[in-house]
Write an enzyme that holds these catalytic residues in place. Structure first.
Site, short mmCIF file in Angstrom:
data_model
loop_
_atom_site.label_atom_id
_atom_site.label_comp_id
_atom_site.label_asym_id
_atom_site.label_seq_id
_atom_site.Cartn_x
_atom_site.Cartn_y
_atom_site.Cartn_z
N GLU A 267 0.83 -1.21 0.00
CA GLU A 267 0.00 0.00 0.00
C GLU A 267 0.86 1.25 0.00
O GLU A 267 0.58 2.21 0.75
CB GLU A 267 -0.95 0.00 1.21
N GLU B 247 -3.96 -9.02 0.79
CA GLU B 247 -4.44 -8.73 2.14
C GLU B 247 -5.96 -8.79 2.10
O GLU B 247 -6.58 -8.17 1.23
CB GLU B 247 -3.96 -7.34 2.56
#
Ligand code: GAL
Length: 849
Positions: A448, A523
Site C-alpha cells: 500500500e 491482504e
C-alpha cells in the site's frame, strides 16, 4: 536463467600461484546446520552491556553523553544482558503513547557495548559481525573507530571488523540505535532484537550470502542444480582458489546425511581485494522434492582450497521444487495446484515483543498449520532469518516483503527518509539472504505504498529484484488496485497483489495489459474480534469487539464475504488474511492515530467520516494497545474464526465448532444466535437434546450455519454435522458450573536448558467438571519451582496494561498464558504453580534436558 550483471568475469581454470594464509580449523561438516553461511560462525549474543538515553520509559529525557563509543567510556554500571533484546517490551504501557505502536515506550536512543577477545591465532583472519536486525538507525564502532551504519531496522547486514580488530587483546564493539528518528504504523520493537554472529574467515573465503542455488530443470528422475559461488579475496595477493561443492540430504534435525552429488572442482584466479563468481552445475538423481507436505531439503557444502589446503567451508541449505504462476491454472507447486491459504503477520511475538525467539515463532507456525495455513506474508518488512528457516522446515510458502513505503512516507520519519540511499541495498540484502530458501516463492516490493501508481518506481524496484533473482515473481500489495492498474504501474510486475478491493476484478481480467497476470488477495478480511466476547446488537463494547466474526473496518469484510469473493474469482491464486495473530499496536477500531485514513486515500468522504470517528475516539483515550485483527489472539489462543478458516482450508478434516459459549444467566429466554463453522455441508443443532433444525450451506455462498432464533436456556448445545449425507463431526458447548480450579497444560513436556527454548503454559479457569468457564477474569499469581524462570505472561486482552513480565495476571475470558524458560545448563525439571483466591491451585511440571 538470465546472466546476472556482475563486473567480475567467470574464470574457470588458471595457473596456481602460491600464497601463505593462516588456516582455520574447519569443523567436519556433518554437524547440525544452524544457518546458511561460513562454518566458522559463532553466536555473538552473550555478554552485552546496555544503556538508554534520550527518551526514557517514563517519558523523561536523559541527555546522551558524547563519545559513548570510546574505549575509555566507563560502562561497568550499564545493564548486563544477552541478545536478542527489545528495550521497549518492559514497558510500562502508557496511556499517553499512541495505541498504534502498542502504548509502549519504544522511542529512545539505545547504546550497546560488548568487550570481547579474539585469540592471537586469529591474526590475519577476516573478522565480521553479522546483525540479523537492529532497530533502528544502527551505527557501529570497534575500539572507538567508526565501522559503519545500517538504518533500516528490519534488514540483516554485515560489518567488517578486520581493519580495527586487535587479536589477542580485548576489543570493544559499540552499537548506537535510535528509534527517536524512526516512525512506524505498528509496534516496531527497539534494540538489537535479532541474533548477532561473529564470523571468522581466511582472507580468501565465500562472500557474504555468497552462494546462489537454482534448480532450472526438475523432473522426478533428475534435478539440474546450478550453483553460483562468490569467492572474495581480501588479501593483497592474487590467488588461485579451488572451489568445490558437495550436496547432501538434510534431515529434519538439520543434519547432513546421504551425499547425493558434487560439482567438479573449479580453479579460479582472483585478483587482490576483489572477487570472482564461479558458476557450476550438477544433477541430483531421483530428487526428493520440497513441498508444503514433505519439506525435503538438501545442503550444499562448498569448500575453498588454496594449494591443497582448505581455507573456507560454507553451508547452503536449499530445496528442490518448481513454482509456476498462471492466470488460468493458478499457482502450481511441483506441477500441482495449491490455493494460497495465507496469513499476514507482523514480526512481534506478543508478550515477548520483537525479540526473536525460535520456540515462540515455531509455536505460532504450528498453531497456524493446524488451521490450514500454507503461506505467510511477512508484512511489511524483511523477516527474521528464523522465520524462513522454520518455513523451510515446516512447509510454508513465504511472500517475502521489503517495504511499507518508498520515497513518500506514511509517517514523517518513514522509509522515505532513507529510500534514495538505501532502497537498492536493502532490497539486495533481502534477496541475497533469502533466495536459497525453498519456502520463499514471491518477492514483494511493497505494501500500500503511497506511490503505488508510479510506473517508473515500480519498474525500477521490480528490475532490481529480477536482476538479483529472476526465478521468483515480483509483486506488490495494492490498496488502490484500480487506479494503479489504470496508470499501468503493475505492468512491470509478475503478479498482482490486491488488498481488499476486488470490485473491478472482472474488468482487469479482461484488460489486455493484465489478463495474463495472476492475481492474489495480498491482504483480505481484517475482521476484528476479542476472544470470548459476544455482544448482541452492537459489536463494539468496552473497548472489546464481539466474537461473532461480523465486525470489520470499512475496507475489510468477514471471512465469509472473502470466501464468497474468492469463489467468484476462481482464477485468483488465494488470499493472505489480515492477520494470523494479534500483534502489538494498531488496535483498529480503537486507534488513536490517523494511519488508517490512508486506506481511503482516494475517497475524501470516507476520509472525512473516519476523521470524525477518530476525533471522538481520541477524546475517550482508548486503553487498547494491541490489535483485534488476529484469527488467534496475542497469547496464541484461537478465536472463533480460526475454525471458519480451518473448515475451508482443511476440508478433509471432520470438524464443527459452535459459538458463542452457553453461560448467559441474564439472557433467560432471550434470542441468542448460535453460529456453527464446519467442514461438513449440513448440520443439525440440538439444545438440551431437542432439535432446532437442520441447515445446509449453499455452495459458494454460505460459510457458516446460523440459527438466529435460539432462545437461551442453560444446558447443552450440540451440533451434528454431515457431509454428503454421512455423519461427519460434532461439537458440544455446555453451560458450566462456577469457577472452581485452575488447570494448566504445556505445549511440550521437555525443553532444552539453553535459556532460549521456551515452554508455553496454558491456564484455564474451569468448573469441577473441567469445563473452561467463560467470562471469568480472576487474578492469578504464578510461581515456579526448580530449574525454570518465568519470562512473560499474557491473556490475549488487548486493553490490559499489566506488564508482560508480571507474575500476576487476570485471566481473560477464562484463559491465561505463562511463558517459561529453563535456566541455562540446569537439567532436571520445573513446576509452574498458579494460584487464585477461592480456586483450587493448578500445577504443571516440565522436564529440562
Ligand atoms: C491494511 C494495511 C495493513 C493494516 C491493515 C489493517 O490496509 O496494509 O498494514 O494496516 O490495513 O486493516
Amino acid at each position: 536463467m538470465k546472466k546476472r550483471h556482475r563486473l567480475q568475469l567467470l574464470i574457470r581454470v588458471l595457473v596456481g600461484i602460491s600464497l601463505t594464509v593462516p588456516f582455520l580449523t574447519i569443523a567436519q561438516n556433518n554437524k547440525t546446520i544452524e544457518r546458511m553461511g561460513a562454518v566458522n560462525t559463532e553466536s555473538f549474543d552473550q555478554g552485552w552491556l546496555y544503556s538508554r538515553y534520550g527518551l526514557q520509559p517514563d517519558g523523561t529525557r536523559v541527555e546522551e553523553p558524547k563519545n559513548l563509543e570510546s574505549t575509555n567510556q566507563k560502562d561497568a554500571t550499564w545493564q548486563k544482558l544477552n541478545l536478542p533484546h527489545d528495550w521497549a517490551i518492559a514497558g510500562p504501557f502508557r496511556s499517553d503513547i499512541t495505541g498504534e505502536t502498542g502504548k509502549l515506550p519504544w522511542r529512545g536512543i539505545g547504546w550497546y557495548r560488548k568487550h570481547f577477545t579474539v585469540s592471537a591465532d586469529d591474526q590475519g583472519k577476516q573478522i565480521f559481525v553479522d546483525f540479523d536486525g537492529a532497530m533502528a538507525n544502527a551505527k557501529i564502532w570497534l575500539n572507538g573507530q567508526y565501522v559503519g551504519t545500517w538504518p533500516y531496522g528490519y534488514s540483516s547486514f554485515r560489518m567488517d571488523l578486520t581493519p580495527y580488530i586487535k587479536v589477542g587483546q580485548e576489543n570493544i564493539i559499540a552499537v548506537r540505535l535510535d528509534t527517536e528518528n524512526w516512525d512506524s504504523r505498528w509496534y516496531p520493537g527497539a534494540g538489537i532484537y535479532r541474533h548477532v554472529w561473529l564470523v571468522k574467515t581466511n582472507p580468501v573465503h565465500v562472500g557474504h550470502w555468497g552462494t546462489y542455488i537454482t534448480t532450472p530443470e526438475v523432473t522426478s528422475k533428475k534435478a539440474t542444480v546450478k550453483l553460483a559461488v562468490t569467492v572474495d579475496n581480501q588479501s593483497d595477493k592474487k590467488v588461485n582458489a579451488l572451489v568445490q561443492t558437495s550436496f547432501f540430504e538434510l534431515d529434519i534435525n538439520n543434519k547432513p546425511t546421504k551425499k547425493v552429488t558434487a560439482t567438479k572442482a573449479v580453479t579460479v584466479a582472483i585478483n587482490p581485494n576483489s572477487n570472482v563468481v564461479t558458476e557450476t552445475q550438477t544433477a541430483v538423481l531421483n530428487p526428493k522434492l520440497w513441498d508444503i507436505v514433505a519439506p525435503n531439503r538438501y545442503v550444499a557444502q562448498t569448500t575453498v582450497s588454496i594449494n591443497g589446503k582448505l581455507v573456507d567451508s560454507y553451508n547452503t541449505p536449499f530445496g528442490i521444487r518448481t513454482i509456476e504462476f498462471s492466470a488460468t491454472k493458478g499457482f502450481l507447486l511441483n506441477g500441482k495446484k495449491v490455493v494460497i491459504n495465507g496469513t499476514c503477520n507482523h514480526h512481534d511475538l506478543g508478550a515477548l515483543g520483537a525479540a526473536i525467539n525460535t520456540s515462540a515463532l515455531r509455536r505460532q507456525l504450528k498453531i497456524q498449520k493446524e488451521m490450514g495455513v500454507n503461506s505467510l506474508r511477512t508484512s511489511h518488512n524483511p523477516p527474521a532469518p528464523e522465520l524462513l528457516e522454520l518455513a523451510d522446515q515446516m512447509g510454508f510458502l513465504v511472500w517475502d516483503e521489503a517495504f511499507d513505503n518508498w520515497k513518500v512516507g506514511k509517517k514523517k520519519n518513514d522509509y522515505n527518509k532513507i529510500y534514495d540511499e538505501w532502497h537498492e541495498k536493502d532490497l539486495k540484502a533481502l534477496i541475497h539472504r533469502d533466495r536459497n530458501h525453498p519456502s520463499v516463492f514471491i518477492w514483494s516490493i511493497g505494501n500500500e505504498v503511497p506511490q503505488q501508481r508510479d510506473v517508473e518506481i515500480t519498474k525500477h524496484l521490480a528490475d532490481i529484484v529480477k536482476r538479483e533473482d529472476p526465478t521468483r515473481p515480483v509483486s506488490n500489495g495494492y490498496n488502490d488496485p484500480d487506479a494503479s492498474r489504470e496508470a499501468g504501474a503493475p505492468v512491470s510486475l509478475d503478479l498482482m497483489g490486491v488488498n481488499y478491493f476486488f470490485s473491478q476484478q472482472a474488468k482487469w481480467e479482461a484488460d489486455p495489459r493484465y489478463k495474463d497476470m495472476p492475481t492474489l488477495g495480498s491482504e483480505t478480511a481484517s475482521t476484528v474480534s476479542s476472544r470470548g466476547e459476544y455482544f448482541f446488537g452492537n459489536d463494539y463494547q468496552n473497548w472489546q469487539i464481539s466474537s461473532y466474526d461480523t465486525a470489520h473496518p470499512g475496507w475489510g469484510c468477514t471471512p465469509d464475504e472473502q470466501f464468497r469473493t474468492n469463489a467468484k474469482f476462481p482464477k485468483m491464486l488465494g488470499e493472505y488474511v489480515w492477520t494470523g495473530f494479534d500483534y502489538l499496536g494498531e488496535p483498529t477500531p480503537y486507534n488513536s492515530d490517523d494511519t488508517n485514513l490512508l486506506n481511503f486515500r482516494s475517497d475524501p468522504s470516507k476520509v472525512a467520516e473516519l476523521q470524525k470517528k477518530l476525533e471522538e475516539i481520541k477524546k475517550k483515550n482508548p486503553p487498547s494497545r494491541s490489535s483485534y485483527f488476529g484469527i488467534i489472539d496475542l497469547a496464541g489462543f484461537p478465536k472463533d474464526r480460526f475454525y471458519s478458516y480451518q473448515s475451508q482450508w482443511k476440508p478433509e478434516l471432520p470438524m464443527a465448532h459452535i459459538l458463542p459459549h452457553w453461560n448467559w444467566k441474564e439472557r433467560m429466554d432471550s434470542i441468542t444466535p448460535v453460529h456453527v463453522y464446519t467442514s461438513g455441508d449440513t448440520a443439525e443443532l440440538f439444545l438440551n437434546g431437542k432439535s432446532l433444525g437442520k441447515k445446509t450451506k449453499k455452495q459458494g455462498v454460505d460459510f457458516r450455519l446460523i440459527w438466529d432464533d435460539v432462545k437461551y436456556v442453560p444446558g447443552e448445545l450440540k451440533v451434528v454435522a454431515y457431509k454428503n449425507g454421512k455423519k461427519w463431526a460434532t461439537d458440544v458447548v455446555k453451560t458450566t458450573g462456577e469457577a472452581s480450579k485452575l488447570a494448566l497444560s504445556v505445549d511440550r513436556n521437555t525443553i532444552a536448558a539453553d535459556d532460549v527454548d521456551f515452554a508455553f503454559i496454558t491456564v484455564k479457569v474451569t468448573d469441577t467438571a473441567g469445563l473452561t468457564v467463560p467470562r471469568t477474569h480472576p487474578l492469578i499469581e504464578f510461581s515456579i519451582e526448580g530449574a525454570g524462570e518465568i519470562v512473560a505472561t499474557d491473556n490475549g486482552d488487548a486493553t490490559s496494561f499489566t506488564p508482560f513480565q508480571s507474575h500476576e495476571r487476570n485471566a481473560f475470558n477464562g484463559m491465561a498464558l505463562v511463558i517459561v524458560k529453563a535456566k541455562k545448563g540446569q537439567k532436571g525439571k520445573f513446576t509452574v504453580v498458579a494460584k487464585s483466591n477461592g480456586l483450587e491451585t493448578g500445577k504443571v511440571t516440565v522436564s529440562v534436558k
